[in-house]
Design an enzyme around this catalytic site. Structure first.
Site, short mmCIF file in Angstrom:
data_model
loop_
_atom_site.label_atom_id
_atom_site.label_comp_id
_atom_site.label_asym_id
_atom_site.label_seq_id
_atom_site.Cartn_x
_atom_site.Cartn_y
_atom_site.Cartn_z
N GLU A 5 -2.71 -2.07 -2.87
CA GLU A 5 -3.90 -1.34 -2.46
C GLU A 5 -3.69 0.16 -2.63
O GLU A 5 -2.70 0.72 -2.14
CB GLU A 5 -4.26 -1.64 -1.00
CG GLU A 5 -5.55 -0.96 -0.57
CD GLU A 5 -5.85 -1.11 0.90
OE1 GLU A 5 -6.51 -0.20 1.46
OE2 GLU A 5 -5.42 -2.11 1.51
N LYS A 52 0.90 -1.16 0.00
CA LYS A 52 0.00 0.00 0.00
C LYS A 52 0.92 1.20 0.00
O LYS A 52 1.29 1.72 1.06
CB LYS A 52 -0.93 0.02 1.21
CG LYS A 52 -1.82 1.25 1.21
CD LYS A 52 -3.06 1.10 2.07
CE LYS A 52 -3.94 2.34 1.86
NZ LYS A 52 -5.28 2.17 2.44
N SER A 84 -18.31 -4.57 0.06
CA SER A 84 -18.02 -4.74 1.49
C SER A 84 -19.23 -4.22 2.26
O SER A 84 -19.60 -3.04 2.15
CB SER A 84 -16.76 -3.94 1.86
OG SER A 84 -16.49 -4.05 3.24
N GLY A 98 -7.80 5.70 -0.80
CA GLY A 98 -9.07 6.33 -1.15
C GLY A 98 -9.74 5.65 -2.32
O GLY A 98 -9.61 4.45 -2.53
N SER A 147 -2.42 7.86 4.22
CA SER A 147 -2.62 9.09 4.98
C SER A 147 -3.25 8.74 6.32
O SER A 147 -3.79 7.65 6.52
CB SER A 147 -3.53 10.05 4.21
OG SER A 147 -2.98 10.40 2.96
#
Length: 222
Positions: free
Chosen positions: A116, A37, A176, A119, A41
């Site tokens: 990944e 990833k 999800s 956002g 943030s």
């Protein structure tokens, strides 16, 4: 190039939860899968527990040492904002080219890899690029993670349109399950009717990655 890029229709929809579920399932099947990833943030180095890179490392059964966290997420910023804004607050600028080259180098190593994004698919990566540009630059299959909240059908179809318009192949839509959402099965059925042949799968809240999703990702990583 044995890699799959995981993006979402937005932020805080369960993208890391889905990625972690996939890592656990693939590892249980004996696949030597790795995770990246590259940009994160909202990361507090003084309290990393529960952060995305730690969740992903734990899914692989790896200790979340500072070195391991840096390997998974080399660009880490404190503010819970889009990466370029968070970077600017720390006096840095984020280079989309540098992120892309980092990912390409990792992919070229040959190990099965999940990447990944941060956002949603149209979230900024730098001042002049988005996560969609990163996905297109990698030229690997993409999993699009969506929630099941009211409005997700429009968000998901818009994200699929953006991916296809950029020449990116969506491997599947992964819903999800959101809290306090409309009927999940009805949402899945509606998305399946409108997704133009892209499989629509679901990861229920707190549940494992379904076998069909694991098989699709494993095939893409072969």
């Amino acid at each position: 190039m044995a890699a799959v890029f995981i993006t979402g229709t937005g932020t805080d929809i369960g993208k890391t939860f889905v990625t972690a579920a996939l890592l656990r399932a693939l590892k249980a099947e004996g696949l030597p899968v790795e995770i990246s990833k590259p940009v994160v943030s909202g990361f507090d180095p003084a309290s990393p527990a529960g952060s995305d890179p730690v969740v992903l490392l734990e899914a692989l059964g790896q200790a979340p040492t500072s070195q391991a966290i840096a390997r998974v997420s080399p660009w880490r910023f404190a503010a819970p904002l889009s990466p370029p804004l968070a970077a600017r607050l720390e006096g840095h600028s984020l280079s989309a080219r540098a992120v892309l080259e980092h990912c390409r180098t990792h992919v070229a190593s040959g190990a099965p890899l999940l990447i990944e994004g941060a956002g949603g698919v149209m979230s900024p990566l730098s001042d002049d690029s988005t996560m969609l540009d990163l996905a297109a630059g990698l030229s690997v299959p993409v999993l699009l993670v969506a929630g099941s909240y009211l409005g997700t059908i429009s968000h998901t179809l818009t994200a699929l349109l953006a991916l296809r318009s950029a020449g990116v192949r969506p491997l599947a839509v992964v819903v999800s399950q959101s809290l306090d959402a409309p009927d999940l099965d009805e949402t899945i059925q509606a998305l399946a009717r409108l997704s133009e042949g892209t499989p629509v799968l679901v990861v229920r809240r707190g549940g494992p990655a379904p076998a069909e999703l694991v098989a699709a990702v494993r095939a893409a990583l072969a």
